[in-house]
Design a protein around this motif. Structure first.
Motif, PDB file in Angstrom:
ATOM      1  N   MET A   1      -9.522  -3.190  -2.360  1.00 33.89           N
ATOM      2  CA  MET A   1      -9.095  -3.444  -3.725  1.00 33.89           C
ATOM      3  C   MET A   1      -9.072  -4.950  -3.968  1.00 33.89           C
ATOM      4  SD  MET A   1      -6.078  -1.089  -5.179  1.00 33.89           S
ATOM      5  CE  MET A   1      -5.196  -0.275  -3.885  1.00 33.89           C
ATOM      6  N   GLU A   2      -9.350  -5.265  -5.186  1.00 29.02           N
ATOM      7  CA  GLU A   2      -9.311  -6.675  -5.558  1.00 29.02           C
ATOM      8  C   GLU A   2      -7.892  -7.069  -5.941  1.00 29.02           C
ATOM      9  OE1 GLU A   2     -12.292  -8.371  -7.848  1.00 29.02           O
ATOM     10  OE2 GLU A   2     -13.842  -6.982  -7.183  1.00 29.02           O
ATOM     11  N   LYS A   3      -7.673  -8.354  -6.049  1.00 30.03           N
ATOM     12  CA  LYS A   3      -6.337  -8.879  -6.309  1.00 30.03           C
ATOM     13  C   LYS A   3      -5.750  -8.319  -7.603  1.00 30.03           C
ATOM     14  CE  LYS A   3      -3.754 -13.146  -6.676  1.00 30.03           C
ATOM     15  NZ  LYS A   3      -3.789 -14.592  -6.651  1.00 30.03           N
ATOM     16  N   GLU A   4      -6.530  -8.267  -8.691  1.00 31.41           N
ATOM     17  CA  GLU A   4      -6.040  -7.758  -9.972  1.00 31.41           C
ATOM     18  C   GLU A   4      -5.656  -6.287  -9.877  1.00 31.41           C
ATOM     19  OE1 GLU A   4      -9.078  -9.317  -9.746  1.00 31.41           O
ATOM     20  OE2 GLU A   4      -8.544 -11.258 -10.607  1.00 31.41           O
ATOM     21  N   GLU A   5      -6.415  -5.502  -9.140  1.00 30.33           N
ATOM     22  CA  GLU A   5      -6.113  -4.085  -8.974  1.00 30.33           C
ATOM     23  C   GLU A   5      -4.819  -3.900  -8.191  1.00 30.33           C
ATOM     24  OE1 GLU A   5      -9.813  -3.032  -7.122  1.00 30.33           O
ATOM     25  OE2 GLU A   5     -10.557  -2.098  -8.963  1.00 30.33           O
ATOM     26  N   LYS A   6      -4.620  -4.710  -7.157  1.00 30.79           N
ATOM     27  CA  LYS A   6      -3.396  -4.636  -6.373  1.00 30.79           C
ATOM     28  C   LYS A   6      -2.178  -4.983  -7.238  1.00 30.79           C
ATOM     29  CE  LYS A   6      -5.501  -5.662  -1.917  1.00 30.79           C
ATOM     30  NZ  LYS A   6      -5.621  -6.630  -0.823  1.00 30.79           N
ATOM     31  N   VAL A   7      -2.326  -6.007  -8.091  1.00 36.22           N
ATOM     32  CA  VAL A   7      -1.231  -6.389  -8.985  1.00 36.22           C
ATOM     33  C   VAL A   7      -0.924  -5.255  -9.955  1.00 36.22           C
ATOM     34  CG1 VAL A   7      -0.577  -7.966 -10.854  1.00 36.22           C
ATOM     35  CG2 VAL A   7      -1.642  -8.869  -8.779  1.00 36.22           C
ATOM     36  N   VAL A   9      -1.492  -1.986  -9.582  1.00 28.34           N
ATOM     37  CA  VAL A   9      -0.873  -0.883  -8.850  1.00 28.34           C
ATOM     38  C   VAL A   9       0.593  -1.197  -8.575  1.00 28.34           C
ATOM     39  CG1 VAL A   9      -0.875   0.356  -6.634  1.00 28.34           C
ATOM     40  CG2 VAL A   9      -3.022  -0.008  -7.862  1.00 28.34           C
ATOM     41  N   MET A  10       0.865  -2.439  -8.173  1.00 27.20           N
ATOM     42  CA  MET A  10       2.239  -2.851  -7.887  1.00 27.20           C
ATOM     43  C   MET A  10       3.101  -2.779  -9.160  1.00 27.20           C
ATOM     44  SD  MET A  10       4.012  -3.486  -5.479  1.00 27.20           S
ATOM     45  CE  MET A  10       4.917  -4.513  -4.416  1.00 27.20           C
ATOM     46  N   LEU A  16       7.409   2.848 -12.492  1.00 26.57           N
ATOM     47  CA  LEU A  16       7.822   4.213 -12.150  1.00 26.57           C
ATOM     48  C   LEU A  16       9.139   4.213 -11.384  1.00 26.57           C
ATOM     49  CD1 LEU A  16       4.418   5.863 -11.199  1.00 26.57           C
ATOM     50  CD2 LEU A  16       5.838   6.311 -13.210  1.00 26.57           C
ATOM     51  N   SER A  17       9.323   3.274 -10.491  1.00 23.28           N
ATOM     52  CA  SER A  17      10.575   3.170  -9.736  1.00 23.28           C
ATOM     53  C   SER A  17      11.746   2.907 -10.678  1.00 23.28           C
ATOM     54  CB  SER A  17      10.487   2.053  -8.698  1.00 23.28           C
ATOM     55  OG  SER A  17       9.498   2.346  -7.757  1.00 23.28           O
ATOM     56  N   SER A  18      11.549   2.025 -11.645  1.00 27.72           N
ATOM     57  CA  SER A  18      12.612   1.723 -12.610  1.00 27.72           C
ATOM     58  C   SER A  18      12.959   2.945 -13.445  1.00 27.72           C
ATOM     59  CB  SER A  18      12.184   0.578 -13.528  1.00 27.72           C
ATOM     60  OG  SER A  18      11.985  -0.589 -12.790  1.00 27.72           O
ATOM     61  N   LEU A  19      11.946   3.664 -13.895  1.00 26.90           N
ATOM     62  CA  LEU A  19      12.190   4.865 -14.696  1.00 26.90           C
ATOM     63  C   LEU A  19      12.910   5.938 -13.885  1.00 26.90           C
ATOM     64  CD1 LEU A  19       8.860   5.131 -16.707  1.00 26.90           C
ATOM     65  CD2 LEU A  19      11.124   4.569 -17.589  1.00 26.90           C
ATOM     66  N   MET A  20      12.516   6.124 -12.646  1.00 28.59           N
ATOM     67  CA  MET A  20      13.179   7.117 -11.796  1.00 28.59           C
ATOM     68  C   MET A  20      14.632   6.732 -11.550  1.00 28.59           C
ATOM     69  SD  MET A  20      10.221   8.354  -9.098  1.00 28.59           S
ATOM     70  CE  MET A  20      11.381   8.348  -7.808  1.00 28.59           C
ATOM     71  N   THR A  21      14.892   5.468 -11.310  1.00 32.75           N
ATOM     72  CA  THR A  21      16.255   5.000 -11.089  1.00 32.75           C
ATOM     73  C   THR A  21      17.104   5.224 -12.338  1.00 32.75           C
ATOM     74  OG1 THR A  21      15.462   3.321  -9.534  1.00 32.75           O
ATOM     75  CG2 THR A  21      17.672   3.012 -10.453  1.00 32.75           C
ATOM     76  N   ALA A  22      16.560   4.876 -13.493  1.00 34.63           N
ATOM     77  CA  ALA A  22      17.290   5.081 -14.750  1.00 34.63           C
ATOM     78  C   ALA A  22      17.569   6.555 -14.976  1.00 34.63           C
ATOM     79  CB  ALA A  22      16.497   4.503 -15.918  1.00 34.63           C
ATOM     80  N   TYR A  23      16.621   7.420 -14.701  1.00 37.24           N
ATOM     81  CA  TYR A  23      16.812   8.849 -14.895  1.00 37.24           C
ATOM     82  C   TYR A  23      17.890   9.383 -13.953  1.00 37.24           C
ATOM     83  CZ  TYR A  23      16.103  13.820 -15.183  1.00 37.24           C
ATOM     84  OH  TYR A  23      16.315  15.162 -15.350  1.00 37.24           O
ATOM     85  N   LEU A  24      17.838   8.978 -12.695  1.00 34.84           N
ATOM     86  CA  LEU A  24      18.826   9.457 -11.731  1.00 34.84           C
ATOM     87  C   LEU A  24      20.228   8.975 -12.065  1.00 34.84           C
ATOM     88  CD1 LEU A  24      16.791   9.062  -8.422  1.00 34.84           C
ATOM     89  CD2 LEU A  24      17.367  11.178  -9.610  1.00 34.84           C
ATOM     90  N   CYS A  25      20.345   7.757 -12.565  1.00 28.94           N
ATOM     91  CA  CYS A  25      21.662   7.199 -12.883  1.00 28.94           C
ATOM     92  C   CYS A  25      22.191   7.656 -14.240  1.00 28.94           C
ATOM     93  CB  CYS A  25      21.608   5.674 -12.858  1.00 28.94           C
ATOM     94  SG  CYS A  25      21.321   5.005 -11.207  1.00 28.94           S
ATOM     95  N   PHE A  26      21.312   7.740 -15.228  1.00 29.56           N
ATOM     96  CA  PHE A  26      21.739   8.007 -16.612  1.00 29.56           C
ATOM     97  C   PHE A  26      21.038   9.208 -17.214  1.00 29.56           C
ATOM     98  CE2 PHE A  26      21.622   3.360 -15.927  1.00 29.56           C
ATOM     99  CZ  PHE A  26      22.982   3.107 -15.936  1.00 29.56           C
ATOM    100  N   GLY A  27      20.477  10.084 -16.430  1.00 30.41           N
ATOM    101  CA  GLY A  27      19.633  11.180 -16.894  1.00 30.41           C
ATOM    102  C   GLY A  27      20.194  11.989 -18.038  1.00 30.41           C
TER     103      GLY A  27
END
Length: 136
Positions: A1-7, A9-10, A16-27
């Motif tokens: 993967m190239e640098k832009e693709e890695k960025v 994906v990250m 997605l991690s932020s959305l999952m955390t918000a759902y679990l805490c404030f669902g």
């Protein structure tokens, strides 16, 4: 993967991690917000909160159209409390006026609101008003 693709994906992973955390805490709070007219209707009581969705069974005491707007207003007796029921024109006021008579027992679902200092129930759809055929 190239640098832009890695960025990219990250960034997606972090989002997605932020959305999952918000759902679990404030669902449940997030799921219920903004659903003033949705959700479960509760049995109407004098303590029902403004904005709450309620259902009730009541006797129709009187009915009339508003002076402007062709909305239907019912006065109903619900457990010895006289309530106003507001049925907007867009919610089938005309059709309901034809089928509802004074003295009828009706079941209805609506939202508790206040108009000119008095409590009322606002109906959103004509299907939210049901005539009790046992009393006809």
């Amino acid at each position: 993967m190239e640098k832009e693709e890695k960025v990219m994906v990250m960034l997606l992973f972090m989002t997605l991690s932020s959305l999952m955390t918000a759902y679990l805490c404030f669902g449940s709070e997030l799921a219920d917000s903004g659903q003033k007219s949705g959700g479960e209707a509760r049995q109407y009581t004098r303590e029902s909160n403004e904005g709450g969705k309620v259902f009730l069974e009541a006797e129709v005491l009187s009915k009339r159209f508003t002076y402007t707007g062709e909305h239907l207003l019912l006065q109903v007796n619900c457990n010895s409390e006289v309530l106003s029921v507001f049925i907007p024109k867009a919610a089938g006021a005309e059709a309901l006026n034809m089928s509802i008579r004074e003295g009828d027992l009706i079941g209805l679902t609506g939202t508790v609101s206040e108009y000119e200092g008095k409590r009322e129930i606002k109906v959103e759809r004509k299907e939210d008003v049901v005539l009790d055929n046992r009393h006809q």
